[in-house]
Structures are given as C-alpha cells and as structure tokens.
Write a protein that holds these residues in place. Structure first.
Motif, short mmCIF file in Angstrom:
data_model
loop_
_atom_site.label_atom_id
_atom_site.label_comp_id
_atom_site.label_asym_id
_atom_site.label_seq_id
_atom_site.Cartn_x
_atom_site.Cartn_y
_atom_site.Cartn_z
N LEU A 295 0.83 -1.21 0.00
CA LEU A 295 0.00 0.00 0.00
C LEU A 295 0.86 1.26 0.00
O LEU A 295 0.52 2.25 -0.66
CB LEU A 295 -0.94 -0.02 1.21
CG LEU A 295 -2.03 -1.09 1.18
CD1 LEU A 295 -2.81 -1.09 2.49
CD2 LEU A 295 -2.97 -0.89 0.00
N ARG A 296 1.96 1.23 0.74
CA ARG A 296 2.85 2.40 0.75
C ARG A 296 3.44 2.66 -0.64
O ARG A 296 3.52 3.81 -1.09
CB ARG A 296 3.98 2.20 1.76
CG ARG A 296 3.59 2.44 3.21
CD ARG A 296 4.81 2.58 4.10
NE ARG A 296 5.66 1.40 4.06
CZ ARG A 296 5.52 0.35 4.87
NH1 ARG A 296 4.54 0.35 5.77
NH2 ARG A 296 6.34 -0.68 4.78
N GLU A 297 3.84 1.59 -1.31
CA GLU A 297 4.44 1.77 -2.64
C GLU A 297 3.40 2.24 -3.65
O GLU A 297 3.69 3.07 -4.52
CB GLU A 297 5.09 0.47 -3.10
CG GLU A 297 6.32 0.07 -2.32
CD GLU A 297 7.46 1.07 -2.46
OE1 GLU A 297 7.47 1.83 -3.45
OE2 GLU A 297 8.35 1.08 -1.59
N VAL A 298 2.19 1.71 -3.56
CA VAL A 298 1.11 2.17 -4.46
C VAL A 298 0.84 3.66 -4.24
O VAL A 298 0.70 4.43 -5.20
CB VAL A 298 -0.17 1.35 -4.24
CG1 VAL A 298 -1.34 1.96 -5.00
CG2 VAL A 298 0.04 -0.10 -4.69
N ALA A 299 0.81 4.08 -2.98
CA ALA A 299 0.59 5.49 -2.68
C ALA A 299 1.71 6.35 -3.24
O ALA A 299 1.46 7.45 -3.76
CB ALA A 299 0.47 5.69 -1.17
N THR A 300 2.95 5.86 -3.15
CA THR A 300 4.08 6.61 -3.69
C THR A 300 3.97 6.75 -5.21
O THR A 300 4.22 7.83 -5.76
CB THR A 300 5.40 5.92 -3.33
OG1 THR A 300 5.54 5.87 -1.91
CG2 THR A 300 6.60 6.64 -3.93
N VAL A 301 3.59 5.67 -5.88
CA VAL A 301 3.44 5.72 -7.34
C VAL A 301 2.35 6.72 -7.72
O VAL A 301 2.52 7.53 -8.64
CB VAL A 301 3.13 4.33 -7.88
CG1 VAL A 301 2.76 4.40 -9.37
CG2 VAL A 301 4.32 3.39 -7.71
N LEU A 302 1.22 6.67 -7.04
CA LEU A 302 0.14 7.59 -7.34
C LEU A 302 0.55 9.04 -7.12
O LEU A 302 0.14 9.94 -7.86
CB LEU A 302 -1.09 7.27 -6.47
CG LEU A 302 -1.84 5.99 -6.83
CD1 LEU A 302 -2.86 5.65 -5.75
CD2 LEU A 302 -2.52 6.13 -8.18
N ARG A 303 1.36 9.27 -6.12
CA ARG A 303 1.79 10.65 -5.78
C ARG A 303 2.82 11.16 -6.79
O ARG A 303 2.85 12.36 -7.08
CB ARG A 303 2.36 10.65 -4.38
CG ARG A 303 2.69 12.05 -3.85
CD ARG A 303 3.09 12.02 -2.39
NE ARG A 303 4.32 11.28 -2.17
CZ ARG A 303 4.40 10.09 -1.58
NH1 ARG A 303 3.30 9.49 -1.13
NH2 ARG A 303 5.54 9.47 -1.41
N THR A 304 3.66 10.28 -7.30
CA THR A 304 4.78 10.74 -8.13
C THR A 304 4.53 10.61 -9.63
O THR A 304 5.25 11.20 -10.43
CB THR A 304 6.06 9.95 -7.79
OG1 THR A 304 5.83 8.54 -7.98
CG2 THR A 304 6.45 10.18 -6.31
N ALA A 305 3.51 9.82 -10.03
CA ALA A 305 3.27 9.63 -11.46
C ALA A 305 2.85 10.95 -12.11
O ALA A 305 1.87 11.56 -11.67
CB ALA A 305 2.20 8.58 -11.67
N PRO A 306 3.57 11.39 -13.14
CA PRO A 306 3.19 12.66 -13.79
C PRO A 306 1.85 12.52 -14.50
O PRO A 306 1.62 11.56 -15.22
CB PRO A 306 4.34 12.89 -14.80
CG PRO A 306 4.89 11.53 -15.06
CD PRO A 306 4.72 10.76 -13.78
N ARG A 307 0.97 13.48 -14.29
CA ARG A 307 -0.35 13.43 -14.90
C ARG A 307 -0.32 14.03 -16.30
O ARG A 307 0.28 15.10 -16.51
CB ARG A 307 -1.37 14.19 -14.05
CG ARG A 307 -1.70 13.49 -12.75
CD ARG A 307 -2.76 14.28 -11.99
NE ARG A 307 -3.13 13.64 -10.74
CZ ARG A 307 -4.12 12.77 -10.61
NH1 ARG A 307 -4.82 12.44 -11.69
NH2 ARG A 307 -4.42 12.23 -9.44
N LYS A 308 -0.97 13.35 -17.25
CA LYS A 308 -1.13 13.89 -18.59
C LYS A 308 -2.61 14.16 -18.82
O LYS A 308 -3.45 13.31 -18.55
CB LYS A 308 -0.61 12.89 -19.63
CG LYS A 308 0.90 12.74 -19.61
CD LYS A 308 1.36 11.85 -20.75
CE LYS A 308 2.86 11.72 -20.78
NZ LYS A 308 3.32 10.83 -21.89
N ARG A 309 -2.89 15.30 -19.32
CA ARG A 309 -4.29 15.68 -19.52
C ARG A 309 -4.63 15.67 -21.02
O ARG A 309 -3.80 15.85 -21.84
CB ARG A 309 -4.55 17.07 -18.93
CG ARG A 309 -4.28 17.10 -17.43
CD ARG A 309 -4.71 18.41 -16.82
NE ARG A 309 -4.40 18.44 -15.41
CZ ARG A 309 -5.15 17.90 -14.46
NH1 ARG A 309 -6.26 17.27 -14.79
NH2 ARG A 309 -4.80 17.99 -13.19
#
Length: 309
Positions: A295-309
């Motif tokens: 869960l910690r790693e998933v949260a890190t990925v979600l926080r750091t993944a650059p968003r493309k719109r």
C-alpha cells in the motif's frame, strides 16, 4: 462471464477455482473489487488462461491428468509439456473461430466472450504459449538482451491485454507497459532463483554471473554469499529502473484504471523492497512484501506519477 459454471460439471468448477485462487500469491492485484465488473471479468479470464499456460510449462498442473482430458488428450499426456502446449494452442484458436467447435478447457472457453467484446487478437495469447515452449528448450540465458527478448513473450503480452481490455491502448502506453511488465518478470526471476534452479532453469544472465564471479553451484547454497547478493542487487536495480521508466503509464490514465496500474507498479516496487530488506539473499526462499508495504508503494506511485491531460 463466470468461468467454470453453467453446464460445466462441478469437478470443472472446482478445478477452475483452484487455478484462479493462485492470484492471491502474485506480487500485484489481478482483478481488484474496485474495478467495473466487465473489467474484472476480463482480467480474471486473462489471468486464468495465463496461469494455465504457466502451470503447463512449469509442470504445476493438478495431479490426475484432468487438464489433459479437458484439452482432448489422454490423461498420461499431462507430463508431456510440449504436447499439452500444442493442445492448448489448438484450443485457444477455437476462441477465434477455429472450425472444430468451441474451446474445450473452461479456462480457455472463458476467453471467448472477452475476446469478442474487446476485439482481442490471438497474438498476445500465443506469445504466452511460445514463452513456455521456450522454457522447455532454453534453460540458461547468456545476455540481458536474451532475457528481455524472453520477457517480450512471457510478460509483455499481459500488459498489452490489460490496455486492450480497458480500451486505453496507444503506442506510447504499450511502450511503457512493456517496461513495467518486463520489470515485473525480472522481479519474479530475482525472487525465485532457488525455485527456478530446482527446475534446472537460471534466468540470471550468464554474462552477469561471470561479471560477479557467481557459479551455478553458488545458487544452490542454503544462503547467498557476497557475490550472489551483489548479482541479485544488480538485477534488482535493473528491474527498479524499468519500473521507474514505466511510472508515466500510471499518470496517462484516470480513475480506477490509474489505481489498478499503480497497483502493478507498486507491487513490483514492494517486492524489490522486500528483496532489499532480505539483504538480497533470495536463496532461502522468495522475499515477499507485506500488505502495508504494498500500500505504501502504491501510494508513492500515485503521488509521483506525472499526470497527462
């Protein structure tokens, strides 16, 4: 789609369930409950097929030869892995309109409505079979490039199928997905060094073993020496770099798919963290991540993944 039910006998239903239950041992969530039902059904069908292919290739089918019978073979053929893979390929082609009737194995039959609804093609499914044929012929890999080419067959088709099932496939996403899937395959190889050696397979490139002065006998020890640990750390770092390369895939999608893909990447990262916490000694058994670590790693990925719109 509900594989194993309908007109199937109870024995087939139990048999299918036993295969699908193996999803709980994976490093990443296969078909989590937060996804739409259609996606869950599709992912479960793809997982069941992929698990069947791997179980044939690894000799891990349930005893008794039931899978051979389901594929139209004599029960004794269950030990002939190449014959089983050939029969599975013939059954797969029935999903895509082969003239001799519907698929015979319930895990293959479950693909039929999924393939029709999403316009899937045979190629990624055939790639998984070919990877397991290769496992019967090739038991050592000389270079990292050779290993990556194997991952093109054994892992990357699954990621491409996920994109197809969710209607999000683009050339750039395929490229990023391939990086993630190759990484996940390497993570599995790193975790399973001892198990693979028990099958007379080594997925650590021979050129890297020479570089770190590791002999095959060193991989059979109860615990890893300094050279083996250094080699495992080197391969783990390669996998980590590929996962980092693939993180933009998570940022390129939205909603529940974003969470699913973060689960794949986070699962790989959590497994690597477990390997690191074990001091890169994977020989006593595969280090496994904790649920909290995942869960910690998933949260890190979600926080750091650059968003493309």
């Amino acid at each position: 789609m509900n594989p194993g039910h309908g007109t199937r006998p109870l024995s087939d239903t139990v048999h299918v369930s036993a295969t699908l239950d193996k999803a709980t041992a994976e490093n990443f969530p296969v078909a989590p409950a937060f996804l739409p039902r259609a996606w869950r059904d599709g992912l479960t069908a793809v997982y069941g097929y992929a698990r069947l292919v791997d179980d044939i290739g690894d000799g891990d089918l349930a005893p008794g030869g039931h899978d051979a019978v389901l594929l139209g073979l004599d029960p004794a053929a269950v030990d002939d892995r190449l014959a089983m893979l050939d029969a599975l390929e013939a059954d797969l082609l029935r999903v895509f309109g082969s003239a001799d009737g519907p698929p015979r194995h319930p895990l293959v039959l479950a693909l039929r409505p999924v393939a029709g609804a999403h316009g899937l093609t045979p190629e990624p499914f055939l790639g998984l079979i070919e990877a397991n044929r290769q496992d019967q012929r090739v038991r050592r890999y000389e270079t990292y490039g050779d290993l990556v080419a194997y991952c093109e067959l054994s892992a990357n088709p699954v990621g491409r199928l996920v994109l197809s099932l969710t209607g999000t496939s683009t050339p750039e996403r395929i490229r990023l997905s391939d990086a993630v899937c190759t990484a996940l395959q390497i993570v599995e190889h790193v975790q399973d060094v001892a198990e693979d050696l028990g099958r007379d397979r080594i997925y650590l490139p021979a050129e890297d073993m020479r570089r770190f002065h590791v002999r095959e006998a060193d991989l059979a020890a109860p615990t890893a020496g300094a050279s083996v640990r250094a080699l495992v750390a080197f391969e783990a770092e390669r996998a980590r770099a590929l996962l980092d390369e693939g993180i933009p895939l998570v940022g390129s999608v939205h909603g529940r798919l974003r969470l699913l893909l973060a689960g794949f990447v986070g699962g790989g990262r959590a497994a690597l963290r477990a390997v690191t916490a074990a001091g890169f000694d994977v020989l006593p058994g595969p280090p496994k991540p904790t649920k909290s670590g995942l869960l910690r790693e998933v949260a890190t990925v979600l926080r750091t993944a650059p968003r493309k719109r």
